[in-house]
Scaffold this active site. Structure first.
Site, PDB file in Angstrom:
ATOM      1  N   GLY A 164       0.811  -1.219   0.000  1.00 31.69           N
ATOM      2  CA  GLY A 164       0.000   0.000   0.000  1.00 31.69           C
ATOM      3  C   GLY A 164       0.844   1.268   0.000  1.00 31.69           C
ATOM      4  O   GLY A 164       0.396   2.309   0.449  1.00 31.69           O
ATOM      5  N   ASN A 289       0.940  -9.488  -8.940  1.00 32.79           N
ATOM      6  CA  ASN A 289      -0.235  -9.857  -8.162  1.00 32.79           C
ATOM      7  C   ASN A 289      -0.692 -11.235  -8.612  1.00 32.79           C
ATOM      8  O   ASN A 289      -0.962 -11.449  -9.790  1.00 32.79           O
ATOM      9  CB  ASN A 289      -1.356  -8.840  -8.358  1.00 32.79           C
ATOM     10  CG  ASN A 289      -1.014  -7.519  -7.711  1.00 32.79           C
ATOM     11  OD1 ASN A 289      -0.500  -7.476  -6.591  1.00 32.79           O
ATOM     12  ND2 ASN A 289      -1.262  -6.437  -8.403  1.00 32.79           N
ATOM     13  N   ARG A 291      -3.373 -12.986  -8.307  1.00 30.99           N
ATOM     14  CA  ARG A 291      -4.819 -13.127  -8.102  1.00 30.99           C
ATOM     15  C   ARG A 291      -5.555 -12.394  -9.216  1.00 30.99           C
ATOM     16  O   ARG A 291      -4.947 -11.695 -10.009  1.00 30.99           O
ATOM     17  CB  ARG A 291      -5.205 -12.496  -6.765  1.00 30.99           C
ATOM     18  CG  ARG A 291      -4.747 -11.038  -6.708  1.00 30.99           C
ATOM     19  CD  ARG A 291      -5.342 -10.251  -5.581  1.00 30.99           C
ATOM     20  NE  ARG A 291      -4.579  -9.050  -5.306  1.00 30.99           N
ATOM     21  CZ  ARG A 291      -4.666  -7.913  -5.977  1.00 30.99           C
ATOM     22  NH1 ARG A 291      -5.499  -7.799  -6.992  1.00 30.99           N
ATOM     23  NH2 ARG A 291      -3.910  -6.866  -5.663  1.00 30.99           N
ATOM     24  N   VAL A 294      -9.139  -6.159  -9.452  1.00 25.58           N
ATOM     25  CA  VAL A 294     -10.350  -5.337  -9.544  1.00 25.58           C
ATOM     26  C   VAL A 294     -10.608  -4.939 -11.005  1.00 25.58           C
ATOM     27  O   VAL A 294     -11.736  -4.997 -11.495  1.00 25.58           O
ATOM     28  CB  VAL A 294     -10.202  -4.060  -8.676  1.00 25.58           C
ATOM     29  CG1 VAL A 294     -11.422  -3.168  -8.820  1.00 25.58           C
ATOM     30  CG2 VAL A 294      -9.965  -4.409  -7.220  1.00 25.58           C
TER      31      VAL A 294
HETATM   32  P1  ADP Z   1       3.272  -1.468  -2.580  1.00 26.18           P
HETATM   33  O1  ADP Z   1       3.322  -2.955  -2.411  1.00 26.18           O
HETATM   34  O2  ADP Z   1       3.495  -0.728  -1.304  1.00 26.18           O
HETATM   35  O3  ADP Z   1       2.086  -0.995  -3.359  1.00 26.18           O
HETATM   36  P2  ADP Z   1       4.972  -0.967  -4.918  1.00 26.18           P
HETATM   37  O4  ADP Z   1       6.354  -1.461  -5.107  1.00 26.18           O
HETATM   38  O5  ADP Z   1       3.909  -1.536  -5.789  1.00 26.18           O
HETATM   39  O6  ADP Z   1       4.607  -1.104  -3.365  1.00 26.18           O
HETATM   40  O7  ADP Z   1       4.983   0.608  -5.043  1.00 26.18           O
HETATM   41  C1  ADP Z   1       3.871   1.371  -4.762  1.00 26.18           C
HETATM   42  C2  ADP Z   1       3.864   2.605  -5.615  1.00 26.18           C
HETATM   43  O8  ADP Z   1       5.013   3.404  -5.375  1.00 26.18           O
HETATM   44  C3  ADP Z   1       3.889   2.327  -7.101  1.00 26.18           C
HETATM   45  O9  ADP Z   1       2.607   2.101  -7.617  1.00 26.18           O
HETATM   46  C4  ADP Z   1       4.489   3.612  -7.619  1.00 26.18           C
HETATM   47  O10 ADP Z   1       3.496   4.609  -7.662  1.00 26.18           O
HETATM   48  C5  ADP Z   1       5.495   3.994  -6.563  1.00 26.18           C
HETATM   49  N1  ADP Z   1       6.838   3.455  -6.852  1.00 26.18           N
HETATM   50  C6  ADP Z   1       7.303   2.215  -6.552  1.00 26.18           C
HETATM   51  N2  ADP Z   1       8.589   2.079  -6.974  1.00 26.18           N
HETATM   52  C7  ADP Z   1       8.940   3.235  -7.551  1.00 26.18           C
HETATM   53  C8  ADP Z   1      10.134   3.733  -8.181  1.00 26.18           C
HETATM   54  N3  ADP Z   1      11.242   2.979  -8.294  1.00 26.18           N
HETATM   55  N4  ADP Z   1      10.128   5.007  -8.655  1.00 26.18           N
HETATM   56  C9  ADP Z   1       9.023   5.784  -8.540  1.00 26.18           C
HETATM   57  N5  ADP Z   1       7.876   5.390  -7.960  1.00 26.18           N
HETATM   58  C10 ADP Z   1       7.817   4.143  -7.462  1.00 26.18           C
END
Ligand code: ADP
Length: 447
Positions: A164, A289, A291, A294
């Protein structure tokens, strides 16, 4: 094929799964908390079992109660939907130990993809492009400054156990690094009880583009194209579309093939989504993911493939029957997540729906469990439905979406429909010119 499926979820997704079961001629069992006794999926299921009080921990997340419900009803498979236990490897293991099929991937694959460091290393090993960064965890004894310099600033510090968007800190320059590391470590420890961190290059203006995959666990896998989910608020997707306004057909085929090939090597089973950040023509893996998502209807609208039907068939042991060359992408689809929230402050707005009129017509799909007189309980997420619209091209799709939003009436509570009415008229949206920060900036400017 299964004879009876227990649907371990609620709301629109429970109804979505129930519809697929009925079309396959499979008996359905709904489970519900005391707060959901009047839910639509409970009314439409062949059987229903109350599994506990309103609190999700005591009902939808309560594994012993779910097992008891399977036993009482004789269900031979469980569909977990999304959220709740859908990415819980232990739940998948326990079901298997009781000879009940988990409609999803193997517990091992759930476990690998649930650990962000492990997931990234696995993706890289399978040939999927990842964000440049530390290869694995950065421990306090490592020279974090040297690693960060190698990656190049700005650098993003991320928690291995993150979720999140929590436990992430940007270090713009070298002087911010120590602070970013210590705050991220403290936050991760407090939120997840695990302070393992890793570092990545921070991408400034990426789009969120994800690839839908389908595998049979027997070495066959295909991709079903991408979804652009860049319009987000607080890392929550708000609007999803396919195809992405930023990709052309050859880019789609190229990344799709890389991902499908990786899933073949992994022998992945079921539906899955590989999420990427996309910037300057390059894809960077962020997570997988394991699964149904949405936003899966967007893909169903442009491919004509029923993803839940495929999930169920594959879980029952069937081989993939769709070949990559059979997958055709037709037209354009957009999904709006309708939440029971104030459209500006996003404060939840539970309560009774006094009048309900969903839109309809050619190319229109509304996935929702609500009805006139339904009382939205305050205990769960605020998603009350999804409006999904298809058109022969993006312009037609946007015109149809505008028409549907004008028709849509949900009275008695507040909903995010007015926000979508504004977005559909916005010039940047019309031009497809938006990145993952666009919506937050738009909302801040609108006050
Ligand atoms: P979580 O499991 O907390 O959702 P994610 O790795 O999917 O973690 O990252 C969440 C959000 O953070 C991503 O959807 C993106 O918006 C931002 N994000 C993640 N990694 C990067 C990155 N290397 N550079 C810029 N934004 C990032």
């Amino acid at each position: 094929m299964f004879s009876k499926i227990l649907i371990a979820n609620r709301g629109e997704i429970a109804l979505r799964v129930l519809r697929a079961c009925k079309e396959l001629g499979i008996q359905t069992v709904a489970v519900h908390s005391t707060a959901d006794a009047n839910a639509m999926h409970v009314r439409l299921a062949d059987e229903s079992v109350c599994i506990g009080p309103a609190s999700a921990t005591d009902s939808y997340l309560n594994i012993p109660q779910l097992l008891a419900a399977c036993e009482i009803t004789g269900a031979d498979a469980v569909h977990p939907g999304y959220g709740f236990l859908s990415e819980n490897a232990r739940f998948a293991d326990i079901l298997e130990a009781h000879n009940i099929a988990f409609i999803g991937p193997t517990a091992d694959h759930i476990r690998i993809m649930g650990d962000k460091i492990e997931a990234k290393l696995t993706a890289q090993r399978l040939g999927i492009p990842v964000v440049p960064g530390s290869d694995g965890a950065v421990t306090p004894s490592d020279d974090a400054h040297a690693i960060a310099r190698e990656i190049g600033y700005p650098v993003l510090v991320k928690a291995a156990a993150g979720g999140g968007g929590r436990g992430m800190k940007v270090a713009e320059t070298e002087k911010d690094l120590d602070r970013a590391l210590s705050t991220a470590r403290a936050e991760a420890k407090a939120a997840f009880g695990d302070d393992a961190l890793y570092m990545e290059k921070y991408l400034g203006k990426p789009r969120h583009i994800e690839i839908q995959v389908l595998g049979d666990g027997q070495g066959n896998a295909i991709h079903l194209g991408e979804r652009d989910c860049s319009l987000q608020r607080r890392h929550q997707k708000v609007w999803e579309e396919a195809p992405s306004p930023a990709l052309n057909a050859s880019q789609r085929t190229e990344i799709g093939e890389i991902v499908a090939d990786a899933m073949r090597k992994l022998k992945y089973r079921g539906v899955g989504t590989i999420e990427f950040l996309y910037e300057n023509g390059e894809f960077y893996f962020i997570e997988m993911n394991t699964r149904l998502q949405v936003e899966h209807p967007v893909t169903e609208m442009i491919t004509g493939i029923d993803l839940v039907n495929e999930q169920i068939r594959i879980a029952s042991g069937a081989k993939l029957t769709i070949r990559q060359e059979d997958v055709l992408f037709e037209g354009h689809a957009i999904e709006c997540r309708i939440n029971a929230e104030n459209p500006r402050s996003f404060v939840p707005s539970p309560g009774q729906i006094t009048y309900y009129h969903p839109p309809g017509g050619l190319g229109v799909r509304v996935d929702s469990g609500v009805y006139q007189g339904y009382r939205i309980p305050p205990y769960y997420d605020s998603l009350i439905g999804k409006l999904i619209v298809h058109g022969r091209n993006r312009v037609e799709c946007l015109m149809r979406l505008r028409r549907c939003l004008d028709e849509f009436v949900v009275d008695g509570i507040e909903s995010t429909i007015p926000l979508f009415r504004d977005l559909v008229d916005n010039q940047d949206i019309a031009n497809g010119m938006y990145d993952i920060h666009w919506l937050e900036k738009y909302l801040a400017a609108a006050g």
